[in-house]
Design a protein around this motif. Sequence first.
Motif, PDB file in Angstrom:
ATOM      1  N   PHE A 125      13.825 -19.983  -3.969  1.00 66.71           N
ATOM      2  CA  PHE A 125      13.265 -20.799  -2.879  1.00 66.71           C
ATOM      3  C   PHE A 125      12.586 -22.103  -3.151  1.00 66.71           C
ATOM      4  O   PHE A 125      12.758 -22.827  -2.374  1.00 66.71           O
ATOM      5  N   ALA A 126      11.781 -22.094  -4.157  1.00 65.39           N
ATOM      6  CA  ALA A 126      10.946 -23.138  -4.515  1.00 65.39           C
ATOM      7  C   ALA A 126      11.795 -24.498  -4.888  1.00 65.39           C
ATOM      8  O   ALA A 126      12.760 -24.489  -5.372  1.00 65.39           O
ATOM      9  N   ASN A 127      11.193 -25.574  -4.348  1.00 64.85           N
ATOM     10  CA  ASN A 127      11.903 -26.849  -4.625  1.00 64.85           C
ATOM     11  C   ASN A 127      10.797 -28.156  -4.268  1.00 64.85           C
ATOM     12  O   ASN A 127      10.434 -28.122  -3.097  1.00 64.85           O
ATOM     13  N   PRO A 128      10.460 -28.881  -5.508  1.00 65.44           N
ATOM     14  CA  PRO A 128      11.187 -28.727  -6.562  1.00 65.44           C
ATOM     15  C   PRO A 128      10.260 -27.809  -7.490  1.00 65.44           C
ATOM     16  O   PRO A 128       8.803 -27.714  -7.144  1.00 65.44           O
ATOM     17  N   VAL A 129      10.897 -27.426  -8.594  1.00 63.79           N
ATOM     18  CA  VAL A 129      10.242 -26.651  -9.892  1.00 63.79           C
ATOM     19  C   VAL A 129      10.596 -27.528 -11.056  1.00 63.79           C
ATOM     20  O   VAL A 129      11.725 -28.214 -11.052  1.00 63.79           O
ATOM     21  N   HIS A 130       9.376 -28.213 -11.974  1.00 59.42           N
ATOM     22  CA  HIS A 130       9.513 -28.945 -12.988  1.00 59.42           C
ATOM     23  C   HIS A 130       9.440 -28.121 -14.117  1.00 59.42           C
ATOM     24  O   HIS A 130       8.472 -27.588 -14.699  1.00 59.42           O
ATOM     25  N   VAL A 131      10.434 -28.084 -14.961  1.00 62.67           N
ATOM     26  CA  VAL A 131      10.432 -27.222 -16.393  1.00 62.67           C
ATOM     27  C   VAL A 131      10.894 -28.285 -17.393  1.00 62.67           C
ATOM     28  O   VAL A 131      11.864 -28.849 -17.588  1.00 62.67           O
ATOM     29  N   LEU A 132       9.660 -28.700 -18.037  1.00 64.85           N
ATOM     30  CA  LEU A 132       9.672 -30.071 -18.879  1.00 64.85           C
ATOM     31  C   LEU A 132       9.132 -29.644 -19.954  1.00 64.85           C
ATOM     32  O   LEU A 132       8.179 -28.980 -20.188  1.00 64.85           O
ATOM     33  N   ASN A 133       9.835 -30.277 -21.114  1.00 63.76           N
ATOM     34  CA  ASN A 133       9.282 -30.159 -22.516  1.00 63.76           C
ATOM     35  C   ASN A 133       8.722 -28.762 -22.843  1.00 63.76           C
ATOM     36  O   ASN A 133       7.795 -28.760 -23.844  1.00 63.76           O
ATOM     37  N   ASN A 134       9.498 -27.647 -22.667  1.00 63.84           N
ATOM     38  CA  ASN A 134       9.237 -26.274 -23.414  1.00 63.84           C
ATOM     39  C   ASN A 134      10.037 -26.189 -24.387  1.00 63.84           C
ATOM     40  O   ASN A 134      11.370 -26.523 -24.777  1.00 63.84           O
ATOM     41  N   TYR A 135       9.699 -25.182 -25.339  1.00 64.60           N
ATOM     42  CA  TYR A 135      10.578 -24.616 -26.472  1.00 64.60           C
ATOM     43  C   TYR A 135      10.949 -23.274 -26.295  1.00 64.60           C
ATOM     44  O   TYR A 135      10.213 -22.344 -26.037  1.00 64.60           O
ATOM     45  N   TYR A 136      12.420 -23.190 -26.208  1.00 62.78           N
ATOM     46  CA  TYR A 136      12.874 -21.752 -26.157  1.00 62.78           C
ATOM     47  C   TYR A 136      13.751 -21.479 -27.513  1.00 62.78           C
ATOM     48  O   TYR A 136      14.390 -22.190 -27.973  1.00 62.78           O
ATOM     49  N   SER A 137      13.163 -20.345 -28.023  1.00 63.94           N
ATOM     50  CA  SER A 137      13.636 -19.831 -29.362  1.00 63.94           C
ATOM     51  C   SER A 137      14.321 -18.558 -29.446  1.00 63.94           C
ATOM     52  O   SER A 137      13.438 -17.571 -29.021  1.00 63.94           O
ATOM     53  N   ASN A 138      15.489 -18.250 -29.766  1.00 62.73           N
ATOM     54  CA  ASN A 138      16.144 -16.949 -29.943  1.00 62.73           C
ATOM     55  C   ASN A 138      15.836 -16.258 -28.470  1.00 62.73           C
ATOM     56  O   ASN A 138      15.374 -14.856 -28.493  1.00 62.73           O
ATOM     57  N   ILE A 139      16.321 -16.617 -27.590  1.00 62.17           N
ATOM     58  CA  ILE A 139      16.189 -16.022 -26.106  1.00 62.17           C
ATOM     59  C   ILE A 139      17.386 -15.215 -25.761  1.00 62.17           C
ATOM     60  O   ILE A 139      18.599 -15.315 -26.244  1.00 62.17           O
ATOM     61  N   GLY A 140      17.043 -13.780 -25.365  1.00 67.38           N
ATOM     62  CA  GLY A 140      18.160 -12.969 -25.287  1.00 67.38           C
ATOM     63  C   GLY A 140      19.212 -12.884 -24.323  1.00 67.38           C
ATOM     64  O   GLY A 140      20.130 -12.776 -24.626  1.00 67.38           O
ATOM     65  N   SER A 141      18.717 -13.094 -23.096  1.00 64.50           N
ATOM     66  CA  SER A 141      19.704 -13.224 -21.840  1.00 64.50           C
ATOM     67  C   SER A 141      19.956 -14.490 -21.421  1.00 64.50           C
ATOM     68  O   SER A 141      20.973 -15.219 -21.539  1.00 64.50           O
ATOM     69  N   THR A 179      17.836 -19.586  -8.364  1.00 68.46           N
ATOM     70  CA  THR A 179      18.589 -18.980  -7.112  1.00 68.46           C
ATOM     71  C   THR A 179      18.195 -19.006  -6.066  1.00 68.46           C
ATOM     72  O   THR A 179      16.989 -19.562  -5.802  1.00 68.46           O
ATOM     73  N   GLU A 180      18.814 -18.413  -4.758  1.00 62.45           N
ATOM     74  CA  GLU A 180      18.318 -18.424  -3.385  1.00 62.45           C
ATOM     75  C   GLU A 180      17.792 -20.027  -3.012  1.00 62.45           C
ATOM     76  O   GLU A 180      16.971 -20.027  -2.264  1.00 62.45           O
ATOM     77  N   ASN A 181      18.969 -21.064  -3.105  1.00 63.84           N
ATOM     78  CA  ASN A 181      18.626 -22.286  -2.973  1.00 63.84           C
ATOM     79  C   ASN A 181      17.561 -23.012  -3.377  1.00 63.84           C
ATOM     80  O   ASN A 181      17.169 -24.080  -2.824  1.00 63.84           O
ATOM     81  N   ALA A 182      16.973 -22.603  -4.481  1.00 68.37           N
ATOM     82  CA  ALA A 182      15.981 -22.941  -5.244  1.00 68.37           C
ATOM     83  C   ALA A 182      16.191 -24.444  -5.627  1.00 68.37           C
ATOM     84  O   ALA A 182      17.496 -24.717  -5.832  1.00 68.37           O
ATOM     85  N   GLY A 183      15.452 -25.579  -6.109  1.00 69.91           N
ATOM     86  CA  GLY A 183      15.686 -26.700  -6.813  1.00 69.91           C
ATOM     87  C   GLY A 183      14.972 -26.774  -7.969  1.00 69.91           C
ATOM     88  O   GLY A 183      13.583 -26.919  -7.963  1.00 69.91           O
ATOM     89  N   VAL A 184      15.589 -26.799  -9.224  1.00 73.03           N
ATOM     90  CA  VAL A 184      14.851 -26.626 -10.350  1.00 73.03           C
ATOM     91  C   VAL A 184      15.356 -27.722 -11.286  1.00 73.03           C
ATOM     92  O   VAL A 184      16.495 -27.941 -11.551  1.00 73.03           O
TER      93      VAL A 184
END
Length: 327
Positions: free
Chosen positions: A225-241, A247-252
């Motif tokens: 549902f949330a809009n906007p969500v800001h996912v900025l300059n994060n580091y993802y390492s060895n993520i499983g899934s 989802t649910e019409n959110a804006g990311v």
Amino acid sequence: MSETAPRRSRRRRTSVIAAAAAGIIATTTLIAVGTMSAHAAESSPVGFASLNGGTSGGSSSTTVTVTTASALKSALSSSTSQTVRVSGLITISGMYSVASNKTVIGVGSGSGITGGGLNLSGVKNIIIRNLKFTNAADDSINVQSSTTNVWIDHNDLSNGYDGLIDIKRGSDFITVSWNRLHNHDKSMLLGHSDDNASEDTGHLRVTYVHNWFEGTGQRHPRVRFANPVHVLNNYYSNIGSYGVASTENAGVYVERNYFENVATPTVTQTGDSDSGNLKVLNNYKVNSGTEQVRNGASVAAIPYSYTPESNNTVKATVQAGAGTGKI
């Protein structure tokens, strides 16, 4: 807990912020996202927690240092605007409620909470920094029931039962920054459940910036549902899934993150939830798959000014600066 099961009610260098979001005027705040030193921790939050009057936390002139569970519980629930200094790793049972106008900060790099978590429900103006959270029997940090203006910064979170940082039930104006998450599956939920649109739509505005997701499974974050969500300059390492789910019409908006060994950096559907909207810009990928996207006007513009870090430097910056002992 599965993606579709209902959540339990007790859990859920610099530029100027000068914009407005949904009719709310931003206070003038310095945002240090891009070219700052990895160890130059911000003195105030960037992103959404700087809006709606800003997030200052508890009074710095009224300070209490706690070393026991009983003293921690009392200080957190006090109606006094104050800074609560947590000294040592304190074992608690269950979820401790945090009242409005509190700064909760760890002393050194090893102080924090084990066995339980913090519950922010219907409160405002909270800062949680430099704390170690481990082995929570439920959530490590649960933000719910229209809680506003929260800054969760420079913490180390691992091995909880459910969510490490869950935000839900109409909460708003929150920044999650410089945290290290590891040894865990379901990291960060944003939005309570698929049938909670009436409470969550128009809220749940969160900035996730400079966090390190290290070997975690999913929900980095998982958004409804949330809009906007800001996912900025994060580091993802060895993520499983997967990395980020909308989802649910959110804006990311997933911008200039660093994905390493992540087969599925983003998804626009998971579990039994309907799909959401997701747009990406200049993410850096090493041994990682292609992002799933749904671009368009349904992802709202980010309502604050910021200077992003170059995507290829994010890994080094986050590894050097995320977690405890860096402020």
